[in-house]
Design a protein around this motif. Structure first.
Motif, mmCIF file in Angstrom:
data_model
loop_
_atom_site.group_PDB
_atom_site.id
_atom_site.type_symbol
_atom_site.label_atom_id
_atom_site.label_comp_id
_atom_site.label_asym_id
_atom_site.label_seq_id
_atom_site.Cartn_x
_atom_site.Cartn_y
_atom_site.Cartn_z
ATOM 1 N N MET A 1 -51.645 24.789 6.626
ATOM 2 C CA MET A 1 -50.370 25.684 5.802
ATOM 3 C C MET A 1 -50.087 26.969 6.119
ATOM 4 O O MET A 1 -48.451 27.467 6.487
ATOM 5 C CB MET A 1 -51.754 25.976 4.185
ATOM 6 N N ARG A 2 -50.959 27.772 6.894
ATOM 7 C CA ARG A 2 -51.033 29.126 7.409
ATOM 8 C C ARG A 2 -50.728 28.910 8.387
ATOM 9 O O ARG A 2 -49.043 30.091 8.934
ATOM 10 C CB ARG A 2 -52.553 29.890 6.793
ATOM 11 N N ARG A 3 -50.435 27.570 9.131
ATOM 12 C CA ARG A 3 -49.181 27.781 10.258
ATOM 13 C C ARG A 3 -48.166 27.499 10.044
ATOM 14 O O ARG A 3 -47.218 28.055 10.764
ATOM 15 C CB ARG A 3 -49.868 27.161 11.937
ATOM 16 N N PHE A 4 -48.017 26.727 9.438
ATOM 17 C CA PHE A 4 -46.579 26.463 8.201
ATOM 18 C C PHE A 4 -45.548 27.855 8.511
ATOM 19 O O PHE A 4 -44.860 27.475 8.563
ATOM 20 C CB PHE A 4 -46.896 25.374 7.394
ATOM 21 N N ALA A 5 -46.636 28.564 7.055
ATOM 22 C CA ALA A 5 -45.596 30.096 6.547
ATOM 23 C C ALA A 5 -45.847 30.062 7.673
ATOM 24 O O ALA A 5 -44.849 31.559 7.988
ATOM 25 C CB ALA A 5 -46.597 30.478 5.428
ATOM 26 N N ARG A 6 -46.700 31.021 9.166
ATOM 27 C CA ARG A 6 -46.096 31.574 9.282
ATOM 28 C C ARG A 6 -45.125 30.997 10.384
ATOM 29 O O ARG A 6 -44.102 32.370 11.237
ATOM 30 C CB ARG A 6 -47.665 32.058 10.411
ATOM 31 N N GLU A 7 -44.222 30.110 10.421
ATOM 32 C CA GLU A 7 -43.584 29.579 11.614
ATOM 33 C C GLU A 7 -42.236 29.985 11.436
ATOM 34 O O GLU A 7 -41.814 30.535 11.306
ATOM 35 C CB GLU A 7 -43.402 28.451 11.491
ATOM 36 N N LEU A 8 -42.315 30.141 9.422
ATOM 37 C CA LEU A 8 -41.062 30.183 8.747
ATOM 38 C C LEU A 8 -41.320 31.777 8.412
ATOM 39 O O LEU A 8 -39.778 32.264 7.830
ATOM 40 C CB LEU A 8 -41.138 28.901 7.148
ATOM 41 N N GLY A 9 -41.890 32.572 8.299
ATOM 42 C CA GLY A 9 -41.537 33.760 8.114
ATOM 43 C C GLY A 9 -42.132 34.497 7.381
ATOM 44 O O GLY A 9 -42.176 35.041 7.168
ATOM 45 N N VAL A 10 -43.356 33.224 6.329
ATOM 46 C CA VAL A 10 -43.167 33.389 4.209
ATOM 47 C C VAL A 10 -44.672 34.309 4.718
ATOM 48 O O VAL A 10 -45.441 33.401 5.555
ATOM 49 C CB VAL A 10 -43.574 32.180 4.320
ATOM 50 N N VAL A 15 -46.108 34.030 -2.253
ATOM 51 C CA VAL A 15 -45.558 32.651 -2.623
ATOM 52 C C VAL A 15 -46.695 32.708 -4.307
ATOM 53 O O VAL A 15 -47.642 31.891 -3.954
ATOM 54 C CB VAL A 15 -45.924 31.562 -1.575
ATOM 55 N N ARG A 16 -46.099 32.003 -5.279
ATOM 56 C CA ARG A 16 -46.969 31.293 -5.994
ATOM 57 C C ARG A 16 -47.035 30.092 -6.426
ATOM 58 O O ARG A 16 -46.168 28.640 -5.162
ATOM 59 C CB ARG A 16 -46.026 31.525 -7.634
ATOM 60 N N GLY A 17 -48.445 28.947 -5.859
ATOM 61 C CA GLY A 17 -49.052 27.917 -5.652
ATOM 62 C C GLY A 17 -49.049 27.640 -7.168
ATOM 63 O O GLY A 17 -49.427 27.347 -8.011
ATOM 64 N N VAL A 24 -51.621 27.206 -2.638
ATOM 65 C CA VAL A 24 -50.135 26.993 -2.223
ATOM 66 C C VAL A 24 -49.848 25.938 -1.457
ATOM 67 O O VAL A 24 -50.978 25.647 -0.299
ATOM 68 C CB VAL A 24 -49.728 28.263 -1.087
ATOM 69 N N THR A 25 -49.023 24.915 -1.761
ATOM 70 C CA THR A 25 -49.011 23.736 -1.089
ATOM 71 C C THR A 25 -47.396 24.451 0.456
ATOM 72 O O THR A 25 -47.078 24.794 -0.273
ATOM 73 C CB THR A 25 -48.795 22.565 -1.855
#
Length: 293
Positions: A1-10, A15-17, A24-25
């Motif tokens: 999930m951290r990698r996915f968020a990093r790729e999107l610059g988030v 983010v509210r999980g 966070v999903t």
């Protein structure tokens, strides 16, 4: 999930999980990106631009002060100029025009102007030359639509002329410059300038311009960067002309040179077009016979 968020610059902290214990999903991250993009689009559509306010300063800490109210015209024009500066990507092109022959012709016409009880300044000639340049490079006689998607081409030539008044700067518009002669323009300029200094211009006389001219030639300076008067896409600034030695191919000759400062909206006009415009304008001012071609 951290990698996915990093790729999107988030930033996951923003983010509210919705998962167990607030986890966070992937869907939360995707939804966060959608909301952010939607908010950004809404702001852009509304022309929103958030600028940090300047801090208020207590100047009495440093010495004695006194306050005077800012004039009504300066308050109104200040808001408009701020909006123009913040919303338009400005670039300024500098050039010079040889007006030696034009100035000699103007001096020759002074007797006729006096007979008509008109003061013949350089400005009417400059206005006619600007119309000639606008005809040949029509992108300068346009306005960008509110959504930024279309360019509105104008088939008329109304020129705004900045007038310095005791209350502040105003820009009355001279209509149908292409249809009027030099003496007619000179008389109309004198009339609107007088009304401007008396604070008697009507709202209609300040609207509908295609292109503006700001002349500081009577005061001084060598160049400046005028602010585009939206919804126009360009404004011409002229400074004080000066005699300079110019190489004519065989020797240096004294020539009367006029500094040109053309500011333009870079969303509509690119640098090459601006250089072509000032070059063309210099050609027209150098020999007004080109306007007849």
């Amino acid at each position: 999930m951290r990698r996915f968020a990093r790729e999107l610059g988030v930033d996951l902290l923003a983010v509210r999980g919705s998962g167990p214990k607030g986890r966070v999903t992937r869907g939360d991250v995707q939804e966060f990106v959608k909301r952010t993009l939607a908010a950004g689009s809404a702001d852009a559509a509304a022309g929103a631009l958030r600028v940090a306010a300047l801090p208020e300063v207590d100047f009495t800490r440093f010495g004695e002060t006194e306050e005077h109210p800012l004039g009504r015209i300066k308050r109104i024009s200040g808001n408009h100029l701020s909006a123009c500066w913040l919303n338009i990507p400005h670039v300024t092109q500098f050039d010079e025009a040889d007006i030696t022959a034009l100035e000699a012709f103007r001096q020759e016409q002074k007797a006729e102007a006096a007979r008509r009880e008109i003061k013949l300044t350089f400005l009417p000639f400059l206005m006619k030359a600007c119309v000639g340049a606008l005809r040949q490079i029509p992108e300068f006689n346009t306005s960008l639509s509110a959504d930024g998607e279309r360019l509105i081409h104008k088939r008329y030539f109304h020129i705004g002329v900045a007038v310095d008044t005791p209350q502040g700067l105003v820009v009355p518009v001279i209509r149908d410059v292409d249809r009027k002669g030099i003496f007619e323009l000179a008389g109309e300029l004198a009339e609107v300038s007088s009304l401007a200094r008396a604070g008697k211009l009507s709202p209609a006389q300040l609207q509908g311009g295609c292109f503006s001219i700001s002349s500081l030639g009577g005061i001084g300076g060598t160049a400046f960067t005028p602010i585009v008067n939206a919804p126009e896409v360009a404004i011409l600034g002229v400074s004080r002309s000066a005699m300079k030695p110019v190489w004519d191919g065989a020797a240096f000759a004294p020539r009367l040179m006029l500094p040109l400062s053309l500011s333009y909206d870079h969303r509509v006009i690119d640098g090459a077009q601006a250089a072509r415009f000032t070059t063309l304008l210099a050609t027209l001012l150098g020999d007004l016979r080109h306007l007849l071609l």
